[in-house]
Design an enzyme around this catalytic site. Structure first.
Site, PDB file in Angstrom:
ATOM      1  N   CYS A  86      93.568  46.056  12.178  1.00  0.00           N
ATOM      2  CA  CYS A  86      94.404  45.016  12.770  1.00  0.00           C
ATOM      3  C   CYS A  86      95.566  44.691  11.824  1.00  0.00           C
ATOM      4  O   CYS A  86      96.450  45.497  11.643  1.00  0.00           O
ATOM      5  CB  CYS A  86      93.556  43.786  13.101  1.00  0.00           C
ATOM      6  N   HIS A 195      88.540  46.108  15.950  1.00  0.00           N
ATOM      7  CA  HIS A 195      87.770  45.657  14.793  1.00  0.00           C
ATOM      8  C   HIS A 195      86.368  46.277  14.758  1.00  0.00           C
ATOM      9  O   HIS A 195      85.422  45.702  15.301  1.00  0.00           O
ATOM     10  CB  HIS A 195      87.612  44.141  14.833  1.00  0.00           C
ATOM     11  N   GLU A 197      84.342  46.326  12.317  1.00  0.00           N
ATOM     12  CA  GLU A 197      83.455  45.461  11.540  1.00  0.00           C
ATOM     13  C   GLU A 197      82.817  44.364  12.395  1.00  0.00           C
ATOM     14  O   GLU A 197      81.850  43.727  11.978  1.00  0.00           O
ATOM     15  CB  GLU A 197      84.220  44.844  10.354  1.00  0.00           C
TER      16      GLU A 197
END
Length: 228
Positions: A86, A195, A197
């Site tokens: 991002c 994302h 994660e």
């Protein structure tokens, strides 16, 4: 394997990245300040999402000049894995480690929801645990994720198999060529808007992001076995 999560003023996904490595992957990880120039003790560098320096001028434009970026550039030159997610992707674009630029989303609105991605290149140190063409679900959260490049750059990205992830089924932000993530020619610097994660545990709703971090770890271990 030891990971560095670079923390810029305005980073807000650094904690997510830290826990993806520590808790989901089970590896050593440290927060590293944007003021730190020497990143030599780390095996992989992670640039998290957020709004570095308030996204003034352009997203990532000021972070590109942070002291830590000299260490990031050196790590990239040495072939270490560098992942920008991002805002981290935006910083990589601004620093010239990846080609292209980022514009505001097509509808000029912030988007925060899961999207489907297609794995276009599974033969990288970031994607070897995926299958070619595999469709995965990863969250996005951005207002400036509309990837832009000229015709020549897009052709080169496609010819060199540098487009790693594409939006699948729908393009949420207008990104050219449905690009969701690209890699450098050497194959050790990956930038992506979604994302991973935030998709490493069932409690988060999705686990498709975990394979990305497992790929980094597996390839690092294999390369060190071969050279030891």
């Amino acid at each position: 394997m030891k990971y560095a999560v670079i923390v810029f003023p305005g980073s807000n996904c650094d904690v997510d990245m830290y826990h993806a490595i520590k808790d989901a992957l089970g590896e050593e990880v440290e927060y590293v300040s944007h003021t730190e120039k020497d990143l030599s003790e780390y095996d992989a560098i992670l640039l998290p999402g957020g709004f570095s320096y308030g996204d003034y001028l352009r997203s990532g434009a000021i972070a590109r000049f942070a002291n830590a970026m000299s260490g990031v550039m050196k790590a990239a030159e040495e072939g270490k894995p560098v992942l920008g997610v991002c805002n981290g992707f935006q910083v990589l674009l601004e620093s010239g480690l990846l080609p292209g630029a980022m514009k505001r989303n097509r509808d000029l609105k912030f988007i925060c929801r899961p999207v489907n991605l297609k794995v276009e290149n599974h033969e990288t140190m970031f994607t070897s645990e995926y299958e070619k063409g595999e469709v995965i679900t990863i969250p996005i959260a951005h207002g400036e994720g509309n990837y832009e490049c000229n015709d020549k750059t897009l052709k080169e990205l496609e010819e060199n198999n540098q487009i790693v992830f594409r939006y699948h089924g729908e393009n949420p932000n207008g990104s050219r060529g449905d690009v969701a993530g690209i890699i450098n020619e050497r194959g050790n610097v990956l930038g992506m808007m979604p994302h991973p994660e935030r998709a490493v545990d069932e409690i988060l709703g999705h686990t498709d992001g975990l394979k990305l971090f497992q790929s980094i770890l597996k390839n690092w271990r294999e390369s060190h076995v071969c050279t030891s």
